[in-house]
Design a protein around this motif. Structure first.
Motif, short mmCIF file in Angstrom:
data_model
loop_
_atom_site.label_atom_id
_atom_site.label_comp_id
_atom_site.label_asym_id
_atom_site.label_seq_id
_atom_site.Cartn_x
_atom_site.Cartn_y
_atom_site.Cartn_z
N ASP A 68 34.05 39.55 48.02
CA ASP A 68 34.78 40.40 48.96
C ASP A 68 35.77 39.58 49.79
O ASP A 68 36.85 40.06 50.13
CB ASP A 68 33.82 41.17 49.86
CG ASP A 68 33.02 42.22 49.08
OD1 ASP A 68 33.42 42.58 47.95
OD2 ASP A 68 31.99 42.68 49.61
N LEU A 69 35.40 38.36 50.13
CA LEU A 69 36.31 37.48 50.88
C LEU A 69 37.54 37.15 50.04
O LEU A 69 38.67 37.20 50.55
CB LEU A 69 35.59 36.19 51.29
CG LEU A 69 36.46 35.14 51.98
CD1 LEU A 69 37.04 35.67 53.29
CD2 LEU A 69 35.66 33.86 52.23
N ALA A 70 37.34 36.85 48.78
CA ALA A 70 38.47 36.54 47.91
C ALA A 70 39.42 37.73 47.80
O ALA A 70 40.64 37.58 47.86
CB ALA A 70 37.97 36.13 46.53
N VAL A 71 38.85 38.94 47.69
CA VAL A 71 39.67 40.15 47.62
C VAL A 71 40.42 40.34 48.93
O VAL A 71 41.63 40.64 48.93
CB VAL A 71 38.80 41.39 47.29
CG1 VAL A 71 39.59 42.67 47.42
CG2 VAL A 71 38.20 41.27 45.89
N ALA A 72 39.74 40.17 50.06
CA ALA A 72 40.38 40.34 51.37
C ALA A 72 41.49 39.31 51.58
O ALA A 72 42.54 39.63 52.15
CB ALA A 72 39.33 40.22 52.48
N GLN A 73 41.27 38.10 51.12
CA GLN A 73 42.31 37.07 51.24
C GLN A 73 43.51 37.39 50.36
O GLN A 73 44.65 37.18 50.75
CB GLN A 73 41.73 35.68 50.89
CG GLN A 73 40.80 35.16 51.95
CD GLN A 73 40.08 33.88 51.52
OE1 GLN A 73 39.87 33.63 50.33
NE2 GLN A 73 39.69 33.08 52.50
N THR A 74 43.25 37.92 49.18
CA THR A 74 44.33 38.31 48.28
C THR A 74 45.18 39.42 48.89
O THR A 74 46.40 39.40 48.80
CB THR A 74 43.76 38.78 46.91
OG1 THR A 74 43.00 37.72 46.34
CG2 THR A 74 44.85 39.20 45.96
N HIS A 75 44.51 40.37 49.55
CA HIS A 75 45.22 41.51 50.16
C HIS A 75 45.64 41.23 51.60
O HIS A 75 46.22 42.08 52.24
CB HIS A 75 44.34 42.76 50.09
CG HIS A 75 44.12 43.28 48.70
ND1 HIS A 75 44.08 42.51 47.58
CD2 HIS A 75 43.94 44.55 48.25
CE1 HIS A 75 43.86 43.24 46.51
NE2 HIS A 75 43.77 44.50 46.89
#
Length: 95
Positions: free
Chosen positions: A70-77
């Motif tokens: 979820d952190l990787a997704v949040a950082q991507t967005h």
């Protein structure tokens, strides 16, 4: 004679009960800790404690892995509140 026969019956019944207790399974060895729901006796109680420790550790590991994703997704967005939230979860669950 009747008293003697009665005593033999009681002893025989007691031995059968003891043997059936010894041969029974104390926990469901053929199941994974997630799927065990029956424990009996001292051996069963010990296995229950082991299973609970395993399940708690697994829950933390699963939570940690999900937070990393979820952190990787949040950082991507580029979502700052979600990034902070997932970092807090990682700090508390990843060890």
């Amino acid at each position: 004679m009747l008293k003697h026969l009665n005593l033999i019956s009681v002893i025989t019944f007691s031995v059968i009960i003891l043997l059936s207790g010894c041969s029974s399974e104390h926990y469901q060895k053929d199941r994974t800790p997630e799927n065990r729901d029956q424990y009996s006796g001292v051996e069963g109680a010990m296995q229950y404690q082991k299973d609970q420790g395993y399940l708690l550790t697994k829950e933390l590991l699963d939570k940690c892995e999900a937070a990393k994703i979820d952190l990787a997704v949040a950082q991507t967005h580029k979502v700052p509140k979600e990034i902070e939230k997932q970092q807090n979860i990682i700090e508390s669950s990843c060890r």
